[in-house]
Design an enzyme around this catalytic site. Structure first.
Site, PDB file in Angstrom:
ATOM      1  N   LYS A  35      40.704  -9.565  12.203  1.00 62.95           N
ATOM      2  CA  LYS A  35      40.449  -8.214  11.700  1.00 62.95           C
ATOM      3  C   LYS A  35      39.114  -8.166  10.980  1.00 62.95           C
ATOM      4  O   LYS A  35      38.519  -9.189  10.651  1.00 62.95           O
ATOM      5  CB  LYS A  35      41.576  -7.773  10.765  1.00 62.95           C
ATOM      6  N   TYR A 244      13.928  -5.374 -12.181  1.00 62.83           N
ATOM      7  CA  TYR A 244      14.342  -4.158 -12.876  1.00 62.83           C
ATOM      8  C   TYR A 244      14.849  -4.458 -14.290  1.00 62.83           C
ATOM      9  O   TYR A 244      15.535  -5.449 -14.535  1.00 62.83           O
ATOM     10  CB  TYR A 244      15.461  -3.458 -12.099  1.00 62.83           C
TER      11      TYR A 244
END
Length: 349
Positions: A35, A244
């Site tokens: 899956k 940042y």
């Protein structure tokens, strides 16, 4: 090239399947969970490799995934769908010869009315309270459901990654109470259940994360290497910030490599100033924030900056990285981004 390379070792996946298969008795079949595009690694190629290794039953989450796996494998192997027979699934189940694991009375009704005679299995809730018929519901419908000839009776363990958890024995008892004497093949165990021992194996196991090198299968072969290209290298002086919000500041003159990958590629921001990348076997700390497309790495101690740095590989598994990020290896694998160039082959040492 500013594209990272995700190397996937299909031979290692097949070897992990064989190792898990050997832990069960000869009369217990070993399936394979593919899956979520085989946990992000490419269901078409992974399913082929597992079929060559001997897998004959595959498990997916949705009928759409099942159709993709059927296209890859062709006729023959059984493809079971955990979500069962949802509204709108009838054509896919019929056209791609899928076997839904029916989870509710509504799904039983839908399947028997729309596709009477089409193979199906039944999922029973043994205590996880997620999917499956509850004991009272099962008691009400067992007669006609069993008469229709299910291929499989299954349930799912909630705590099999912890072998000492009392829930494992509780669910085993509940599952046996619902299924003993039915004469139908049964499945309770994924990877963790296989490791619990023969009492949990029944007639079919369905390993997932263990195939892809993850816990709790500690003896699994590594399956992936993620190599990130270095875009730029700069010297950063004492007191200068990187990234940042100025979350990292150089305490000494540092050589910083800017590397092409970020949270858009499945590297969580929680790795900021915590993760380690590798130049061969040499660890290199990630410094500053993980941004959308870039991370920055301190390579001051390297005699020469390589073209790529590895964030996954033999020296750091998805589970290791997950520990640093505060998540699980499943999430790391299934989040690996579409921008990575996927290459299938052996992992370099």
């Amino acid at each position: 090239m500013a594209t990272a390379t995700l190397t996937i070792d299909l031979d290692a996946i097949a070897a992990n399947w064989r190792a898990l298969d050997q832990m069960t008795a000869s009369d217990c079949q070993t399936g394979a969970v593919v899956k979520a595009d085989s946990y992000g690694l490419g269901a078409a190629k992974v399913a082929h490799a597992l079929a060559r290794a001997g897998a004959r039953r595959f498990f997916v989450a949705t009928c759409e995934e099942g159709a993709d796996v059927r296209r890859a494998l062709g006729s023959g192997p059984q493809i079971c769908v955990f979500s069962g027979h949802m509204e709108g699934d009838t054509a896919l189940i019929r056209d791609f010869d899928l076997t839904p694991m029916l989870n509710s009375i509504d799904q039983l009704t839908r399947h028997f009315e729309a596709l009477g005679g089409q193979p199906f299995g039944l999922q029973l809730d043994s205590g996880m309270n997620r999917l499956g018929l509850e004991p009272g519901e099962w008691e009400a419908v067992a007669g006609f459901a069993l008469e229709a000839g299910p291929e499989l009776l299954m349930s799912h363990l909630a705590c099999s990654d912890d072998p000492d958890h009392p829930m494992n024995a509780e669910q085993l008892g509940a599952f046996r109470a619902m299924t003993d004497g039915t004469g139908v093949p049964r499945s309770l165990s994924a990877t963790g259940g296989i490791l619990l021992g023969p009492a949990w194996h029944f007639e079919l196991t369905r390993p997932g994360i263990g195939l892809y090198g993850g816990r709790p299968f500690e003896n699994a072969r590594p399956v992936v290497r993620l190599s990130l290209p270095v875009i730029q290298v700069r010297e950063v002086e004492i007191g200068e910030p990187v990234g940042y919000s100025n979350t990292w500041t150089a305490e000494h003159t540092s050589t910083i490599a800017t590397v092409a990958a970020g949270y858009a590629d499945g590297l969580p921001r929680t790795l900021s100033s915590r993760a380690t990348l590798y130049a061969g076997r040499v660890p290199c700390p990630l410094v500053g924030r993980v941004s959308m497309d870039l991370i920055t790495v301190d390579v001051s101690h390297l005699p020469e900056v390589p073209e790529t740095l590895d964030i996954l590989g033999p020296h750091q598994t998805p589970d290791d990285l997950a520990d640093t990020a505060g998540t699980i290896g499943y999430e790391i694998l299934t989040s690996l981004g579409r921008r990575y160039q996927r290459r299938y082959g052996a992992l370099a040492a």
